[in-house]
Structures are given as C-alpha cells and as structure tokens.
Write an enzyme that holds these catalytic residues in place. Structure first.
Site, PDB file in Angstrom:
ATOM      1  N   TRP A  31      36.702  34.777  44.847  1.00  0.00           N
ATOM      2  CA  TRP A  31      36.432  35.192  43.464  1.00  0.00           C
ATOM      3  C   TRP A  31      37.389  34.499  42.511  1.00  0.00           C
ATOM      4  O   TRP A  31      37.011  34.093  41.417  1.00  0.00           O
ATOM      5  CB  TRP A  31      36.610  36.710  43.348  1.00  0.00           C
ATOM      6  CG  TRP A  31      36.328  37.247  41.972  1.00  0.00           C
ATOM      7  CD1 TRP A  31      35.137  37.698  41.498  1.00  0.00           C
ATOM      8  CD2 TRP A  31      37.265  37.402  40.895  1.00  0.00           C
ATOM      9  NE1 TRP A  31      35.259  38.113  40.200  1.00  0.00           N
ATOM     10  CE2 TRP A  31      36.564  37.940  39.801  1.00  0.00           C
ATOM     11  CE3 TRP A  31      38.626  37.129  40.742  1.00  0.00           C
ATOM     12  CZ2 TRP A  31      37.166  38.221  38.580  1.00  0.00           C
ATOM     13  CZ3 TRP A  31      39.232  37.393  39.529  1.00  0.00           C
ATOM     14  CH2 TRP A  31      38.502  37.937  38.462  1.00  0.00           C
ATOM     15  N   HIS A  32      38.639  34.328  42.953  1.00  0.00           N
ATOM     16  CA  HIS A  32      39.630  33.747  42.057  1.00  0.00           C
ATOM     17  C   HIS A  32      39.418  32.253  41.842  1.00  0.00           C
ATOM     18  O   HIS A  32      39.857  31.715  40.823  1.00  0.00           O
ATOM     19  CB  HIS A  32      41.047  34.007  42.580  1.00  0.00           C
ATOM     20  CG  HIS A  32      41.544  35.369  42.239  1.00  0.00           C
ATOM     21  ND1 HIS A  32      41.269  36.471  43.008  1.00  0.00           N
ATOM     22  CD2 HIS A  32      42.263  35.821  41.181  1.00  0.00           C
ATOM     23  CE1 HIS A  32      41.824  37.535  42.438  1.00  0.00           C
ATOM     24  NE2 HIS A  32      42.418  37.175  41.338  1.00  0.00           N
ATOM     25  N   GLY A  33      38.806  31.607  42.764  1.00  0.00           N
ATOM     26  CA  GLY A  33      38.593  30.185  42.536  1.00  0.00           C
ATOM     27  C   GLY A  33      37.871  29.522  43.682  1.00  0.00           C
ATOM     28  O   GLY A  33      37.949  29.962  44.829  1.00  0.00           O
ATOM     29  N   PHE A  42      38.862  32.115  35.891  1.00  0.00           N
ATOM     30  CA  PHE A  42      38.216  32.831  36.984  1.00  0.00           C
ATOM     31  C   PHE A  42      36.952  33.522  36.521  1.00  0.00           C
ATOM     32  O   PHE A  42      36.285  34.163  37.243  1.00  0.00           O
ATOM     33  CB  PHE A  42      39.183  33.838  37.604  1.00  0.00           C
ATOM     34  CG  PHE A  42      40.502  33.190  37.993  1.00  0.00           C
ATOM     35  CD1 PHE A  42      40.510  31.946  38.596  1.00  0.00           C
ATOM     36  CD2 PHE A  42      41.703  33.802  37.721  1.00  0.00           C
ATOM     37  CE1 PHE A  42      41.703  31.333  38.928  1.00  0.00           C
ATOM     38  CE2 PHE A  42      42.891  33.197  38.059  1.00  0.00           C
ATOM     39  CZ  PHE A  42      42.899  31.963  38.656  1.00  0.00           C
ATOM     40  N   SER A  82      38.002  38.228  47.662  1.00  0.00           N
ATOM     41  CA  SER A  82      38.914  38.225  46.516  1.00  0.00           C
ATOM     42  C   SER A  82      39.455  36.812  46.264  1.00  0.00           C
ATOM     43  O   SER A  82      39.512  36.347  45.126  1.00  0.00           O
ATOM     44  CB  SER A  82      40.076  39.186  46.767  1.00  0.00           C
ATOM     45  OG  SER A  82      41.015  39.091  45.731  1.00  0.00           O
TER      46      SER A  82
END
Lengths: 361, 494
Positions: free
Chosen positions: B327-329, B494, B324
């Site tokens: 995934w965000h950055g 994102f 997670s």
C-alpha cells in the site's frame, strides 16, 4: 443575546489572533532584515519634531551619498532630510514622499533626476525600499503599483527571503528590533545620508561635458515622468515648491539634458514654478575636483559631499524663503550638536545608527 | 495546493467564511464543500478529479445495489456487487499505482527465465491520495454490506465523504459511521473549535517546516549519495528519517484535523506518540492509526485474526504487513519494510514467554522506568532499521547501509562529517531543540488527551503565548523561501 456574545467572543479572538500574528511578523522582519545605511530609516525620520523639516531630498544613492542635511544646516540654517533609498526610481520616490509628508510640511521638495532612465529597481533594492516603509495603506499601494509582479510577494512578506538570517543575529539586531517594536527611535545626525569616509579619493573621475540630444529609453522616461508629475502635484498640494536637481556627475551633458527636458515637460503639464539646480555648473565656484572628491562616477566622498551640500545650501538660501529655525532654540541646539557628531563620524569612526552608538575603527 | 502554502491559507479562509455564511438547509453547505474539495484536488491535476469521480460513482452505485439486495435477502447478489466494487476499485488502484512495478517485475522474471516476453509500457501519473480515498470508499461499501452503516442515497453527501478536502490527499482514512453523520449536522462557529483548530494547524506546520523538512536535508544528502558516507552518517540519517517521516505525516494529519475542526468536523486521530512505544505492536497501534485499524477491520479480522490458532495468526499478521508495505509504495523495498515489521511482531509474540521468564529471573518489570526506557529505545531502534528499507531506493542500498550502520565511529560527531550533510551547526541545534520539544510533548500527552485538546484548557495568556511562539518558530526556523524547493508531504506519494 447568547449568540451575540458568542459572535463577539469569536470576533475579538480572531482580531487578537491576527494582531499578534501581524506584530510578530513585523518584529521578526525588523530583527532579521539586513540592516543597511543605504535606505531611509523611517523611524529616525519620524523621530524628528513634526513640521520642522523644510527641504526633502528625493532620489537614489546619488542623493544620500552626496547631500548632507547637517552641512546644509551648518551653512544656511535650513533643515532638510534625505528621503532616499538605493536605486530609488521615481515611483518609489513618490510613495516615499507621501509617507514623509505625513509628519512634515516642507517648503521645498528637491528631486534628483539621476534615475530617470530606470523604471524599476532590482529585486533586492525593491525589497530594501519597501521593507523600510512602515506598514500603511501607502505602503500597500506602493507595492501594488511600483513593484514588478515577480517581487511583490517578497515585498509583502520579507521573511520569505530573510528568515534564514536567524543564525547570523548580533546583539544590535535585537536592540534594533526592540527599538522598532516600541517606536523608540532617536533622531540621527545622518538624516538619511550615507557617507563615504574617504576624504581624498583616487577614483580618477574627470569632468566631461558631452552634449546629449535624446533619452536612451523613452518608455522608461514616459513612465517616470508620470510619477514626477505626481510628485510635483503632491508638492503643490503640500504647499511646497519643487526643485529639480542633480548632484555632481562627471557626465555633465547628461544631467543638463535630463534636467531641462523634465523641467520643460513639467511646465507643459502646468507646473510652472519649477527651479533647476545642476551642481555641475557650480564646479569652479565650489572648487569641486572630480578626481579627488568622488569615489566613483556618481558618488562623492565626504569632502565632495560637504562641498555639494554647501552649494545646495547657498542655492536654497538665495532662491527660497524659509522659516527662521534658529528661533526655536531647542531645535537649533539639536541640529548644532549634530554638526559635531557628523564631523566626529567623518574623522573617527564607523558609525552604524542601529547600534545606538559609534563603533571605533 | 499544499497545506503549508499561502494558497491553502487563502483557500481555507475563504471556504470557512463562506461555509458558515451559507445556509445549512437543502444540503447547500455540503454541495459547497464538495465543490471546494474538488477545486482543492484539481489544483494538482484536473484529470485527478475524473478518477475520484469514477471511484465515487462505482462505490456509490455498488453500495446502493448491495443494500438493495441485502434488504431483499439476496445475499449472493449483495456479495457479488461488493466483490465487483472491491475488484474494480483495486484494479484502478493497481493500474495507476502498481502497473509499472508489475511490468518491471514480470520482465525481470522473464529475463531470468530467458523468456522473450514484455508487457506494454504505459506511463501513468500516480494520482495523489488514490490509496487513501480508495480505501475510504471501499471501507464504506464493506460497512454497508456488513450493516455497520446505513447506505447513503444522497450522491452529494457521499461524494463529499470520499473527497472531503482536509483528509482527501493523505488521510486520515475516515470511517463512514464517523464522518457521514457529521455532514447532516448544522455547524456553527465555535470559539473552542477555532482555537483548537488553529493550534493544531500551527503545531502541524511546526512539525513539518521546522523538523521534517530540516531533518530531510540530512536524509536526502546521505540516502541520495550513500556511497559518499559511512556507518555513523547512515545511522544519523536514519534517525533523522524516523523523525522526518513522523513529523511530515503527523503534521499533515494535524493540519487536516485542525482544518476540519474549524469547520466543525471531528476527524480521527492518526498518531498517538508512536515513538514512545515499548513494543513494535504498540508502535503500530499508535502509528497511522486509521490505516492500521482499516487493515485490522477489513483484512486481519476477516482472515480469521487470532481466532484460528497461532500459525494462522502469524500468517495473517504477515499478510497484513505485506499488504501494508505494498500500500505504501510499488517497490520491493516497501514490501520488505512491511514484512520486516510483520516479522518483528511474530518474533515478539513467539519470544514473549521466554522474555517474561528472563525478566522475572533478573527482576525486570514494567514498573521500572529504566526498563521501560530500554524497551522504548530498543523499539525505536528496530523501527529505525525498518525505515532504512522504506527510504532506500533499492534493497541492495538498504543492505549496504544496514551493514555499515553498525560501524559507528564516534568522531563522526567531531570531525566535521556531520556538518557535511547540508546542515550547519546552528541548524543542527535548532533541529535537536525542536525534536526535544516534540519528544516532550509526545511523552506528556502519550496516554492523555491530545496536545490540542490540552491547549484549549490553558489560560488565555498561555494560549496566545504558545501560539505566538509556534508562529515565530515556523516563520523564522521553518524551511521555506526562494532558496528551497517546496517540500511535498511524503505521504502524498502513497
């Protein structure tokens, strides 16, 4: 049947939604817009009884600082109004005139030629001028036609620039906005003018006649001439005569050249019956002192504005025939009372029309 | 084309009118929506369209192949095509999103080990929404493999599923079995949908323009020049960031939901009053719900979920939060942020029996409002701590700010420091009032219907009154105009 009801419900809902959005936007515009005296308040103009104004003055600060309609009434019993905005170029003058003719049928349209070299106002003044116009097809056409592309959006949606004024709101802003929302404007003794409270100035202006032989910007002149022709045409269609004039300006050679050239070009275009008034030429007759009656090179103080207005009144009286407005006792009484208000304003106070009263010094 | 722009209003109005005018049969409306979606996407960059087209083609073809081999009981081939599709999509995502980060990391490692090594530097522009549509498309292929959804043979319908413009750039990440059937429905204009949609859009604009972008002024001032500030401001800026990111992202989801609703579509909810949560676990069930459930269904459960003992459960939680974060950055800070949230959950679970005993001993119970309030505030505090990593540029900046945050001089509120971060006193009052409205709404609608559903049930005068108030709040108190830079939605990155 069920479908029709459904469609009607949706249509009604959508119309109501857009109506609310529009009214809310207009209200917020009036609330948050910077209130200024250097643009016509169309609400006050529309508060004048229909078809009672005989002369409309079009132009920039060169008009609204120099022409006092109430003084013209005092001098000649002629009703007039300044249809002006700061740095008003001829295209905006035209659309202002179209708006003004919706409620009045003047006998004379007086156009000041001072802005003849300017095609467009700057962004701030464009927003000011367009913001003052009530929403109509004419306003939309004015923005489409007379405003440079880069300012158009801000003229349609003024809040884009003004919305941050919410943290500077004063009580009078709410009063003003509510007045506009409920169309509750009153007539004003200012009649579109903005007066310098100085009585004697130290601006050291002096009369200077330097002959002029050509226009500094021919392209701007051609552009403006087209709109002046439109103004002349609109005046003719409204049954009014057109007057080209210039308020006092120390550079008298310039105003003389502008007036003669525009008059000649209008004549060539088929507008024969155009008169000219260059107030500079009456400087001795009206005892105008450029060094003491002007606050700067283009604007009179209250003394100069009164002198100018009296001279314009004399010219109008001599050259045109107007209905006898004294025959309408109520109207005459109202205008007479405004002479006193004007003098009180000049003598005593800082008056802001949107406060609904005078604010003492 | 941003949701809070006039271009979007014009675009969406035109699309809505044409959508309802066009006939439903022969898939004309779907084709029209597909064209509109690609047009919308190409407003950022025309090249992006090529990328989404590639991703769509891969997942579409792979899903057909998966279905073909599944029907013929050739599970090995079906699995092969599924793996092929997942790997290829993740490679594209990796290249565009993580290549730079990976290059940097490997070079740092090589330098540490004193090895002369470097990867070629390739400057690629991160396409907006790539993580969202990649996950949505992958979810579909996995669903086809699992038999949770029927394979789509119509390429227009499938391409529209991947690129449907209201949710294309920042979600919600839709499930194939929810959204795909809706493209077969014949939508007619519904008054209720129109009202609900318009309200959701206005509510979203209020959150974005009045709260998020205003809070963002303080956040940027402090986080971008954190050396100039001290503890109190770190804390205030972090709280502001908590509301900025919530309002920014949930605003996008609201506008997406509202836009889709007007067109007759139902998108999934992405937020359910996340800050009114009494535990970090509850927070994550209410924050970015479509991503959390995606991770749950496609990573956590396949990894074994909580079925293989405590250790595996905690490991799986940590894996999910690591992914997670990633995934965000593409950055260490995001990974730390993800892991920190994972640690919260693991510690929360491990300490649960002890906490229960302590609570029982001192008489705390979830029936006590004060205890629930304490839990909510404490959860919010923990989440705020994790946001520091999310917002900071580097881990060292985050550490410094976290360390300073606990030295909180109260005069920050009175000595003018608070007003040095870009917002005047009156702007702060507006921000506090707007956040107050948001919190009230979040508490009121926490366990009930959504605020837009509640809105359409109100009397007509109240509805128009609320709409007018929201509109005025947006046009008067919204952050926009020539003196401001247009603020992108944070989750576009994102």
């Amino acid at each position: 049947m069920k479908n029709i009801r459904k469609i009607l419900k949706i249509t009604f809902g959508v119309i109501l939604f857009f109506l609310i959005i529009f009214e809310a936007t207009v209200f917020c515009n009036e609330l948050l817009r910077e209130k200024r005296g250097d643009v016509l308040d169309f609400g006050e103009y529309r508060a004048e009884k229909n078809n009672t104004i005989d002369v409309l003055f079009l132009g920039s600060s060169h008009v609204f600082m120099n022409v006092l309609p109430v003084t013209i009434w005092e001098e000649a019993d002629i009703t007039s109004y300044n249809i002006t905005s700061s740095m008003q170029v001829s295209s905006i003058s035209y659309y202002y005139l179209v708006e003004a003719l919706k409620t009045q049928s003047p006998k004379v349209i007086a156009f000041d030629i001072y802005m003849i070299n300017q095609k467009y106002p700057d962004e701030w003044r464009a927003r000011l001028a367009m913001g003052a116009m009530p929403w109509s097809a004419n306003k939309i056409e004015a923005i489409r036609d007379a405003i440079p592309d880069e300012y158009k959006f801000k003229c349609y949606f003024e809040l884009y620039e003004y919305h941050n004024n919410w943290n500077r709101l004063m009580e009078y802003d709410y009063k003003y906005a509510l007045k506009k929302l409920f169309f509750a404007d009153n007539v004003s003794f200012l009649k579109g003018s903005e007066i310098s409270l100085e009585k004697i100035s130290q601006a050291n202006q002096s009369y200077n006649y330097t002959p002029m032989y050509s226009m500094p910007d021919e392209e701007a002149y051609s552009y403006n001439l087209e709109y002046i022709k439109k103004i002349a045409q609109a005046a003719a269609e409204a049954g009014a005569e057109m007057l080209l004039f210039s308020a006092p300006c120390p550079n008298a050679g310039m105003t003389e050249y502008y007036l003669e050239r525009v008059a000649s070009d209008l004549k060539e275009a088929g507008f024969d019956d155009i008169k000219i008034l260059d107030v500079n030429k009456y400087r001795n007759q009206m005892n105008f002192d450029y060094s003491r009656d002007m606050t700067d090179a283009t604007h009179c103080n209250s003394t100069g504005a009164k002198k100018t207005s009296r001279q314009i009144a004399d010219f109008l009286k001599e050259n045109y025939t107007f209905p006898d407005r004294r025959a309408d006792a109520d109207l005459a009484e109202l205008w007479d009372s405004q002479i006193i208000l004007l003098d009180e304003y000049i003598d005593n106070g800082i008056y802001r029309p949107w406060t609904g009263g005078a604010v003492s010094k | 084309m941003q949701f809070n722009s006039l271009q979007y209003i014009a675009f969406f109005t035109a699309v809505t009118i044409l959508y309802y005018i066009l006939p439903h049969k022969y898939g004309i409306r779907n084709f029209f929506l597909l064209c509109a979606s690609y047009y919308f996407f190409m407003q950022w960059n025309v090249k992006y369209a090529i990328l989404i087209l590639i991703s769509t083609s891969i997942t579409f073809s792979a899903s057909l192949a998966v279905d073909y081999f599944k029907l013929r009981n050739k599970k090995g081939w079906a699995r092969f095509f599924l793996a092929f599709c997942v790997i290829l999509n993740l490679l594209i995502l990796f290249f565009f999103k993580y290549y730079g980060f990976f290059t940097e990391l490997s070079e740092d490692l090589a330098a540490f080990l004193k090895i002369n090594y470097s990867l070629p530097i390739i400057h690629v522009l991160l396409p907006v929404g790539i993580s969202f549509y990649t996950f949505q498309a992958l979810g579909y292929t996995i669903d086809v493999y699992r038999g949770d959804t029927e394979v789509v043979v119509n390429p227009v319908k499938y391409a529209l599923f991947v690129s449907f413009f209201p949710q294309l750039v920042a979600g919600p990440i839709e499930r194939s079995y929810d959204l795909l059937p809706q493209f077969d429905e014949k939508h007619v204009p519904e008054y209720t949908n129109l009202q609900q949609g318009i309200f959701a859009i206005f509510w979203g604009l209020f959150k974005k323009m009045v709260i998020a972008d205003r809070a963002g002024v303080i956040v940027s001032a402090v986080y971008d020049s954190y050396e100039k500030y001290s503890g109190g401001m770190y804390f205030i800026a972090t709280v502001c960031f908590a509301f900025q990111i919530y309002c920014d992202f949930s605003a996008y989801s609201d506008i997406a939901f509202g836009s889709a609703k007007i067109l007759g579509f139902n998108l999934r909810r992405n937020f359910q009053s996340p800050y009114i949560s009494e535990s970090v676990g509850e927070f994550w069930r209410n924050w970015h719900i479509t991503l959390s459930t995606w991770f749950r269904d496609y990573i956590y459960i396949p990894l074994g979920g909580n079925r293989k003992g405590k250790f595996r459960k905690y490991l799986n939680v940590m894996i999910v939060f690591f992914v997670s974060g990633l995934w965000h950055g593409a950055g260490v800070c995001f990974i730390v942020w993800g892991l920190l949230n994972g640690i919260y959950q693991v510690i929360g679970d491990i300490s649960k029996p002890v906490r229960e005993k302590v609570n029982s001993f001192i008489g705390n119970s979830s029936e006590h409002g004060s205890y629930r309030l304490f839990r909510t505030l404490f959860t919010f505090f923990l989440i705020c701590l994790s946001w520091v990593f999310f917002r900071a540029e580097t881990v060292s900046q985050a550490w410094k700010m976290l360390g300073g945050m606990f030295v909180f001089p109260t005069w920050t509120f009175t000595d003018g420091t608070l007003l040095s971060a870009g917002l005047s006193a009156s702007e702060l009052v507006v921000l506090i009032c707007a956040v107050g409205i948001l919190i009230f709404a979040d508490i009121r609608f926490k366990n009930e219907v959504s605020i837009d559903t509640a809105y359409v049930r109100q009397p007509v005068l109240f509805r128009y009154g609320i709409l007018t108030a929201l509109y005025i709040a947006v046009i008067v108190f919204g952050i926009y105009g020539s003196q401001y830079n247009p603020q992108d939605f944070i989750y576009f990155e994102f």
